[in-house]
Design a protein around this motif. Structure first.
Motif, PDB file in Angstrom:
ATOM      1  N   GLN A 224       0.831  -1.206   0.000  1.00  0.00           N
ATOM      2  CA  GLN A 224       0.000   0.000   0.000  1.00  0.00           C
ATOM      3  C   GLN A 224       0.864   1.254   0.000  1.00  0.00           C
ATOM      4  O   GLN A 224       0.567   2.230  -0.686  1.00  0.00           O
ATOM      5  N   ARG A 225       1.965   1.215   0.767  1.00  0.00           N
ATOM      6  CA  ARG A 225       2.884   2.364   0.783  1.00  0.00           C
ATOM      7  C   ARG A 225       3.519   2.561  -0.593  1.00  0.00           C
ATOM      8  O   ARG A 225       3.731   3.695  -1.043  1.00  0.00           O
ATOM      9  N   LEU A 226       3.795   1.447  -1.264  1.00  0.00           N
ATOM     10  CA  LEU A 226       4.349   1.511  -2.617  1.00  0.00           C
ATOM     11  C   LEU A 226       3.350   2.164  -3.568  1.00  0.00           C
ATOM     12  O   LEU A 226       3.704   3.063  -4.339  1.00  0.00           O
ATOM     13  N   LEU A 227       2.095   1.719  -3.509  1.00  0.00           N
ATOM     14  CA  LEU A 227       1.057   2.291  -4.374  1.00  0.00           C
ATOM     15  C   LEU A 227       0.850   3.773  -4.097  1.00  0.00           C
ATOM     16  O   LEU A 227       0.659   4.568  -5.026  1.00  0.00           O
ATOM     17  N   ASP A 228       0.875   4.149  -2.826  1.00  0.00           N
ATOM     18  CA  ASP A 228       0.711   5.565  -2.462  1.00  0.00           C
ATOM     19  C   ASP A 228       1.798   6.410  -3.121  1.00  0.00           C
ATOM     20  O   ASP A 228       1.536   7.498  -3.641  1.00  0.00           O
ATOM     21  N   PHE A 229       3.035   5.895  -3.101  1.00  0.00           N
ATOM     22  CA  PHE A 229       4.152   6.604  -3.735  1.00  0.00           C
ATOM     23  C   PHE A 229       3.948   6.709  -5.245  1.00  0.00           C
ATOM     24  O   PHE A 229       4.106   7.791  -5.835  1.00  0.00           O
ATOM     25  N   LEU A 230       3.594   5.596  -5.880  1.00  0.00           N
ATOM     26  CA  LEU A 230       3.433   5.579  -7.334  1.00  0.00           C
ATOM     27  C   LEU A 230       2.323   6.526  -7.775  1.00  0.00           C
ATOM     28  O   LEU A 230       2.470   7.273  -8.748  1.00  0.00           O
ATOM     29  N   ASN A 231       1.215   6.498  -7.047  1.00  0.00           N
ATOM     30  CA  ASN A 231       0.066   7.341  -7.411  1.00  0.00           C
ATOM     31  C   ASN A 231       0.331   8.817  -7.134  1.00  0.00           C
ATOM     32  O   ASN A 231      -0.010   9.685  -7.948  1.00  0.00           O
ATOM     33  N   SER A 232       0.943   9.121  -5.998  1.00  0.00           N
ATOM     34  CA  SER A 232       1.181  10.526  -5.639  1.00  0.00           C
ATOM     35  C   SER A 232       2.224  11.177  -6.544  1.00  0.00           C
ATOM     36  O   SER A 232       2.183  12.385  -6.792  1.00  0.00           O
ATOM     37  N   SER A 233       3.162  10.375  -7.048  1.00  0.00           N
ATOM     38  CA  SER A 233       4.221  10.915  -7.909  1.00  0.00           C
ATOM     39  C   SER A 233       3.848  10.868  -9.390  1.00  0.00           C
ATOM     40  O   SER A 233       4.605  11.350 -10.239  1.00  0.00           O
ATOM     41  N   GLY A 234       2.691  10.265  -9.700  1.00  0.00           N
ATOM     42  CA  GLY A 234       2.279  10.153 -11.097  1.00  0.00           C
ATOM     43  C   GLY A 234       3.169   9.230 -11.901  1.00  0.00           C
ATOM     44  O   GLY A 234       3.291   9.362 -13.123  1.00  0.00           O
ATOM     45  N   ALA A 235       3.797   8.272 -11.210  1.00  0.00           N
ATOM     46  CA  ALA A 235       4.748   7.368 -11.869  1.00  0.00           C
ATOM     47  C   ALA A 235       4.040   6.364 -12.765  1.00  0.00           C
ATOM     48  O   ALA A 235       2.890   5.989 -12.534  1.00  0.00           O
ATOM     49  N   LYS A 236       4.738   5.922 -13.786  1.00  0.00           N
ATOM     50  CA  LYS A 236       4.243   4.847 -14.651  1.00  0.00           C
ATOM     51  C   LYS A 236       4.751   3.520 -14.101  1.00  0.00           C
ATOM     52  O   LYS A 236       5.916   3.412 -13.713  1.00  0.00           O
ATOM     53  N   TRP A 237       3.868   2.512 -14.067  1.00  0.00           N
ATOM     54  CA  TRP A 237       4.292   1.221 -13.533  1.00  0.00           C
ATOM     55  C   TRP A 237       3.518   0.091 -14.189  1.00  0.00           C
ATOM     56  O   TRP A 237       2.470   0.299 -14.796  1.00  0.00           O
ATOM     57  N   VAL A 238       4.068  -1.108 -14.072  1.00  0.00           N
ATOM     58  CA  VAL A 238       3.452  -2.291 -14.661  1.00  0.00           C
ATOM     59  C   VAL A 238       3.751  -3.484 -13.762  1.00  0.00           C
ATOM     60  O   VAL A 238       4.802  -3.554 -13.124  1.00  0.00           O
ATOM     61  N   LEU A 239       2.805  -4.418 -13.683  1.00  0.00           N
ATOM     62  CA  LEU A 239       2.946  -5.622 -12.870  1.00  0.00           C
ATOM     63  C   LEU A 239       3.371  -6.776 -13.765  1.00  0.00           C
ATOM     64  O   LEU A 239       2.767  -7.021 -14.815  1.00  0.00           O
ATOM     65  N   VAL A 240       4.437  -7.483 -13.371  1.00  0.00           N
ATOM     66  CA  VAL A 240       4.986  -8.566 -14.190  1.00  0.00           C
ATOM     67  C   VAL A 240       5.386  -9.736 -13.293  1.00  0.00           C
ATOM     68  O   VAL A 240       5.852  -9.526 -12.171  1.00  0.00           O
ATOM     69  N   ASP A 241       5.192 -10.954 -13.792  1.00  0.00           N
ATOM     70  CA  ASP A 241       5.753 -12.144 -13.140  1.00  0.00           C
ATOM     71  C   ASP A 241       6.909 -12.604 -14.026  1.00  0.00           C
ATOM     72  O   ASP A 241       6.725 -13.350 -14.992  1.00  0.00           O
ATOM     73  N   ALA A 242       8.118 -12.131 -13.705  1.00  0.00           N
ATOM     74  CA  ALA A 242       9.276 -12.394 -14.568  1.00  0.00           C
ATOM     75  C   ALA A 242       9.565 -13.883 -14.695  1.00  0.00           C
ATOM     76  O   ALA A 242       9.939 -14.364 -15.768  1.00  0.00           O
ATOM     77  N   GLY A 243       9.394 -14.623 -13.595  1.00  0.00           N
ATOM     78  CA  GLY A 243       9.667 -16.057 -13.625  1.00  0.00           C
ATOM     79  C   GLY A 243       8.766 -16.804 -14.587  1.00  0.00           C
ATOM     80  O   GLY A 243       9.222 -17.607 -15.409  1.00  0.00           O
ATOM     81  N   ILE A 244       7.457 -16.545 -14.494  1.00  0.00           N
ATOM     82  CA  ILE A 244       6.493 -17.183 -15.398  1.00  0.00           C
ATOM     83  C   ILE A 244       6.759 -16.772 -16.841  1.00  0.00           C
ATOM     84  O   ILE A 244       6.741 -17.594 -17.764  1.00  0.00           O
ATOM     85  N   GLU A 245       7.024 -15.478 -17.047  1.00  0.00           N
ATOM     86  CA  GLU A 245       7.235 -14.992 -18.409  1.00  0.00           C
ATOM     87  C   GLU A 245       8.480 -15.620 -19.033  1.00  0.00           C
ATOM     88  O   GLU A 245       8.513 -15.890 -20.233  1.00  0.00           O
ATOM     89  N   GLN A 246       9.499 -15.891 -18.211  1.00  0.00           N
ATOM     90  CA  GLN A 246      10.690 -16.558 -18.739  1.00  0.00           C
ATOM     91  C   GLN A 246      10.360 -17.991 -19.162  1.00  0.00           C
ATOM     92  O   GLN A 246      10.826 -18.480 -20.190  1.00  0.00           O
ATOM     93  N   GLU A 247       9.540 -18.671 -18.364  1.00  0.00           N
ATOM     94  CA  GLU A 247       9.146 -20.040 -18.699  1.00  0.00           C
ATOM     95  C   GLU A 247       8.346 -20.095 -20.005  1.00  0.00           C
ATOM     96  O   GLU A 247       8.434 -21.059 -20.762  1.00  0.00           O
TER      97      GLU A 247
END
Length: 366
Positions: A224-247
């Protein structure tokens, strides 16, 4: 046009695993700090269903997608700006890229060591960004000192540059990234000369793990603290499962879809989302050329005029440009042929002032 995104982060957050998923180029991804000593580079196709449809429309012999270059950069540690770990090499490699994909781990796994011994994604971001800020502060402060002689002589350009850099120095001293400073066009030109790290746009890549202890799924306050930072700063972000994507990287599209459907939390194609977000981060758009020989996606900066867009094909196009015949990709497909599109008045003749739009199909006249 050749543009690159550097994949950065603390050791063991999934940088090389993500790179492996993005490209079929093999890089070491063992579970220990600094295994990625030299940056690995991979050129990644930008997924675009419009390209496939235009290829079918023209029955093209070849299809050439737009591409972005991703660079896997060695893991950063606290003190990098002072040369700790592989700090100097890390920072010099970042200077060479156009944007930053900052990988942040949001899952707990006792088998994968975190450099600080605990998972706290916001703290990880603060560590990385502070090192970038401190490195830039050194660069700016040194330049301010070097300008003193010319400023004392009354050189107007030197005075303006130093005034601009003093404002920027205050921003950096407050621990803020350089791109957060409000600047004029003239000030941008001054700052650009220093090739600063924190001027580069950042995409935060939140790396989770299917079936693991993911902070977002646990409703953990750290997430939640991470999301608060991302939203308040207007940052661009994306959710990824790197392990699954490598497989999944070597599977056919149909096989990938079947695999995802059977695995909770992996339904979305995180890699395609990441590539598209990276494209947006660099303020890029795509136009197309299509015919029997090939259908091709061309990468340009959003806001470019037709002559500028032509330089993606060949530098001569800018000076030799006469006009361009333009049609939206969807209008072309729905018309069934160029001839019918012309009959409907959908193929336009545009001049030098035309600003190319994402999805335009263009034939240049030179």
């Amino acid at each position: 046009m050749s543009l690159s995104i550097g994949i950065v982060g603390l050791p063991n957050v999934g940088k090389s695993t993500l790179f492996n998923a993005l490209t079929k180029k093999s890089v070491p991804a063992q579970n220990y700090p600094f295994c990625t000593i030299d940056p690995s580079v991979g050129v990644v196709a930008v997924p675009d269903e419009r390209l496939e449809k235009l290829t079918e429309f023209s029955k093209s012999a070849k299809t050439i997608p737009a591409a972005i270059e991703f660079v896997d950069i060695a893991g950063l540690v606290k003190g990098a700006s002072e040369g700790e770990g592989l700090g100097n090499k890390f920072l010099s490699n970042i200077r060479e890229v156009d944007a930053i994909a900052e990988v942040v781990r949001i899952f707990e796994d006792s088998d994968i060591i975190h450099v600080d011994g605990k998972i706290d994604p916001l703290k990880d971001i603060e560590v990385i960004n502070l090192e970038l800020v401190l490195a830039d502060l050194q660069t700016v402060t040194k330049r301010i000192g070097n300008l003193n002689k010319e400023v004392k002589k009354g050189d107007k350009e030197a005075v303006f540059e130093q005034e601009t850099l003093l404002k920027l120095e205050k921003i950096l001293q407050d621990g803020k990234l350089a791109f957060s400073m409000e600047v004029s066009e003239k000030e941008i030109a001054v700052i650009k000369l220093l090739n600063l790290l924190t001027v580069k746009p950042i995409l935060y890549v939140l790396n989770n793990k299917a079936g693991g202890k993911n902070l977002d799924e646990m409703n953990d306050e750290r997430y939640q603290r991470l999301l608060d930072f991302l939203n308040s700063s207007g940052a661009k972000w994306v959710l990824v499962d790197a392990g699954i994507e490598q497989e999944l990287k070597d599977l056919l599209p149909e096989e990938k879809k079947e695999f995802r459907n059977g695995l909770a939390g992996a339904e979305d194609d995180g890699i395609n989302n990441l590539i598209k977000k990276g494209y947006e981060l660099l303020n890029l758009i795509t136009y197309f050329t299509t015919g029997e020989d090939e259908t091709r996606a061309w990468t340009i900066v959003n806001g470019w005029t037709a002559p500028q867009a032509g330089t993606a094909i060949h530098n001569d196009f800018k000076d030799k440009f006469i006009r361009a015949e333009v049609i939206n990709w969807r209008d072309l497909l729905e018309s069934g042929s160029y001839a019918k599109a012309r009959e409907k008045g959908l193929v336009r003749t545009e001049g030098k002032e035309y600003v190319v739009q994402d999805g335009d199909v263009i034939e240049f006249k030179i």
